[in-house]
Design an enzyme around this catalytic site. Structure first.
Site, PDB file in Angstrom:
ATOM      1  N   MET A  72      50.990  33.368  35.549  1.00  0.00           N
ATOM      2  CA  MET A  72      51.813  34.408  34.823  1.00  0.00           C
ATOM      3  C   MET A  72      53.196  34.476  35.909  1.00  0.00           C
ATOM      4  O   MET A  72      54.407  35.225  35.592  1.00  0.00           O
ATOM      5  CB  MET A  72      51.251  35.849  34.715  1.00  0.00           C
ATOM      6  CG  MET A  72      50.194  35.868  33.887  1.00  0.00           C
ATOM      7  SD  MET A  72      49.681  37.255  32.955  1.00  0.00           S
ATOM      8  CE  MET A  72      49.866  38.543  34.556  1.00  0.00           C
ATOM      9  N   HIS A  85      50.231  31.878  44.861  1.00  0.00           N
ATOM     10  CA  HIS A  85      50.868  31.190  44.593  1.00  0.00           C
ATOM     11  C   HIS A  85      50.360  29.505  44.713  1.00  0.00           C
ATOM     12  O   HIS A  85      50.075  28.233  44.387  1.00  0.00           O
ATOM     13  CB  HIS A  85      51.329  30.628  42.988  1.00  0.00           C
ATOM     14  CG  HIS A  85      51.453  32.648  42.697  1.00  0.00           C
ATOM     15  ND1 HIS A  85      52.227  33.586  42.353  1.00  0.00           N
ATOM     16  CD2 HIS A  85      50.395  32.767  41.287  1.00  0.00           C
ATOM     17  CE1 HIS A  85      52.016  34.548  41.529  1.00  0.00           C
ATOM     18  NE2 HIS A  85      51.008  33.878  41.173  1.00  0.00           N
ATOM     19  N   GLN A 119      40.939  34.887  44.746  1.00  0.00           N
ATOM     20  CA  GLN A 119      40.121  35.870  44.383  1.00  0.00           C
ATOM     21  C   GLN A 119      40.553  37.961  44.663  1.00  0.00           C
ATOM     22  O   GLN A 119      40.184  38.687  44.979  1.00  0.00           O
ATOM     23  CB  GLN A 119      39.205  36.368  46.563  1.00  0.00           C
ATOM     24  CG  GLN A 119      38.198  34.675  46.030  1.00  0.00           C
ATOM     25  CD  GLN A 119      37.374  34.501  47.311  1.00  0.00           C
ATOM     26  OE1 GLN A 119      37.714  34.497  48.854  1.00  0.00           O
ATOM     27  NE2 GLN A 119      35.728  33.817  47.362  1.00  0.00           N
ATOM     28  N   SER A 142      53.023  39.372  42.242  1.00  0.00           N
ATOM     29  CA  SER A 142      53.966  39.175  41.997  1.00  0.00           C
ATOM     30  C   SER A 142      54.908  41.063  41.428  1.00  0.00           C
ATOM     31  O   SER A 142      55.725  41.398  41.257  1.00  0.00           O
ATOM     32  CB  SER A 142      54.152  39.047  40.173  1.00  0.00           C
ATOM     33  OG  SER A 142      53.501  37.399  40.505  1.00  0.00           O
ATOM     34  N   ARG A 143      53.542  41.320  41.727  1.00  0.00           N
ATOM     35  CA  ARG A 143      54.479  43.524  41.474  1.00  0.00           C
ATOM     36  C   ARG A 143      54.752  43.644  42.570  1.00  0.00           C
ATOM     37  O   ARG A 143      54.904  45.164  42.506  1.00  0.00           O
ATOM     38  CB  ARG A 143      52.947  44.195  40.248  1.00  0.00           C
ATOM     39  CG  ARG A 143      52.856  43.859  39.744  1.00  0.00           C
ATOM     40  CD  ARG A 143      51.497  44.527  38.739  1.00  0.00           C
ATOM     41  NE  ARG A 143      51.247  44.306  37.314  1.00  0.00           N
ATOM     42  CZ  ARG A 143      50.111  43.893  36.981  1.00  0.00           C
ATOM     43  NH1 ARG A 143      49.558  42.840  37.697  1.00  0.00           N
ATOM     44  NH2 ARG A 143      50.365  43.581  35.656  1.00  0.00           N
TER      45      ARG A 143
HETATM   46  O1  PAF Z   1      45.832  35.572  36.973  1.00  0.00           O
HETATM   47  C1  PAF Z   1      46.589  35.446  36.130  1.00  0.00           C
HETATM   48  O2  PAF Z   1      47.747  35.135  36.651  1.00  0.00           O
HETATM   49  C2  PAF Z   1      46.184  36.143  34.798  1.00  0.00           C
HETATM   50  O3  PAF Z   1      44.987  36.724  34.920  1.00  0.00           O
HETATM   51  C3  PAF Z   1      45.626  34.168  34.201  1.00  0.00           C
HETATM   52  C4  PAF Z   1      44.126  33.921  34.845  1.00  0.00           C
HETATM   53  C5  PAF Z   1      46.878  33.659  34.290  1.00  0.00           C
HETATM   54  C6  PAF Z   1      45.727  34.110  32.736  1.00  0.00           C
HETATM   55  O4  PAF Z   1      47.115  34.733  32.421  1.00  0.00           O
END
Ligand code: PAF
Length: 283
Positions: A30, A37, A148, A186-187
Site C-alpha cells: 500500500m 518492503h 511476517q 508505514s504507520r
Molecule cells: O499488507 C499490505 O500492505 C496490504 O494488506 C496488501 C497485501 C497490499 C493488500 O492491500
C-alpha cells in the site's frame, strides 16, 4: 523501471515477459515504502527474473472509522525507492481502475480471519483477500512475497491460495526492525517522539515472552499476562489484543506443547495509531 497505471497495460507487458520464459515475482504493497518492503523486493530478485510491485491503498480493507483517508501516500518518493531497489514494473492503479463500479464480489476466508485483527477490524480480511485475488489475477505471478509482520494476513493468503488452488507460491519474509526493536511499518510516521519511545515496549515484551518459553513456561495465560503487563506500564498504550495462538491455523490453546508452532501477536493503540507486532515461535 516502468510505471503502469492500467490493468490492460500491465497484463500486456507481463504476458510478453512470461512468453519469454521469465519468472514473475510480485510484491503487493500500500506504498509509503520502508526497508521492510525493500527486503521483499530483494528476496523477489533472488528468486525471480522480473519483479512487479503494486502500490494501492485498498479502500475495501479499511473500516469506516479507520485511517484510509490519512494513510500516508507519496508516489514520487516510492517510485524512487522502488527503482533503486530494482523493481521492474511499478503498478499504481487508481481506485477507479481497480473498482470502476461497486464490487459485488467478495473473497472471504473462514476461521483464520476470526481472531486477532479479524475480531478488531470486521471485514478487513475480506478486503485483503478480495484485492489480493484481483491483483493475482492481473499479475499472474509465479511467486508473491508477504511479510511476517502481518502474520495473520500471511496465514489468510496462504489458506486462500491453498483452498482455491491459485497457481502462485507464497514466500513469507521476516519482519524488519529498527535498531531499537520497533517493527518497521508505514504507520510509524504517525507516532510522536513520546509514543515511539513507549512503543518499544511491544518488541521488548515479545522478546521477554520468547525468553519465558525458552525457559520452559508453557501456560498461555501466564505468557499473555506478562506481555500485557509490560505494555500496560506505558501510559500512552491502549491494548487492543495480546494473543498466543497455534500458527498458522490460529486456534486457541491453553498450554503449549513441545513441537507446537505458535504466534504471539499483539495490537496496541498509541493515540490514533494502531501498531501490530508478533513473534512466531517453535516450542
Ligand atoms: O499488507 C499490505 O500492505 C496490504 O494488506 C496488501 C497485501 C497490499 C493488500 O492491500
Amino acid at each position: 523501471m516502468r510505471t503502469i497505471t492500467t490493468i490492460n497495460e500491465l497484463r500486456d507487458v507481463l504476458r510478453a515477459e512470461r512468453r519469454e520464459g521469465r519468472t514473475v515475482g510480485f510484491v503487493p504493497t500500500m506504498g509509503f515504502l520502508h526497508e521492510g518492503h525493500i527486503s521483499l523486493v530483494n528476496r523477489a530478485k533472488e528468486i525471480c527474473d522480473v519483479v512487479v510491485m503494486s502500490i494501492f491503498v485498498n479502500p475495501l480493507q479499511f473500516g469506516p472509522n479507520e485511517d484510509f483517508d490519512r494513510y500516508p501516500r507519496d508516489i514520487p518518493r516510492d517510485s524512487k525507492l522502488a527503482e533503486e531497489a530494482g523493481v521492474s514494473y511499478l503498478f499504481t492503479p487508481g481506485v477507479e481502475e481497480m473498482y470502476p463500479s461497486k464490487m459485488l464480489t467478495n473473497v472471504s476466508v473462514a476461521e483464520v480471519t476470526e481472531p486477532l485483527c479479524g475480531a478488531s477490524r470486521p471485514g478487513h480480511f475480506d478486503g485483503v483477500a478480495t484485492v489480493v485475488t484481483k491483483l493475482f489475477n492481473i499479475v499472474q505471478p509465479h511467486y508473491a512475497f508477504f511479510g511476517q509482520k502481518d502474520a495473520q494476513q500471511l496465514a489468510v493468503i496462504e489458506q486462500m491460495v491453498y483452498d482455491l488452488s491459485m497457481p502462485v507460491t507464497i514466500v513469507p519474509c521476516p519482519t524488519l526492525r529498527e535498531a531499537d526493536g520497533l517493527a518497521l511499518s508505514s504507520r510509524n510516521v504517525y507516532l510522536s517522539a513520546e509514543e515511539r519511545e513507549q512503543a518499544l515496549a511491544l518488541s521488548r515484551s515479545l522478546r521477554q515472552a520468547q525468553a519465558m518459553v525458552e525457559a520452559g513456561e508453557r501456560d498461555v495465560a501466564t505468557i499473555r499476562d506478562a506481555v500485557a503487563s509490560e505494555i500496560s506500564q506505558q501510559p500512552l498504550a491502549v491494548i487492543d489484543y495480546v494473543e498466543l495462538l497455534q500458527y498458522p491455523r490460529l486456534g486457541y490453546t491453553a498450554r503449549l506443547a513441545e513441537g507446537d508452532r505458535v504466534l504471539l501477536a499483539l495490537a496496541v493503540k498509541f493515540g490514533k495509531t494502531r501498531l501490530i507486532d508478533n513473534i512466531i515461535m517453535n516450542v
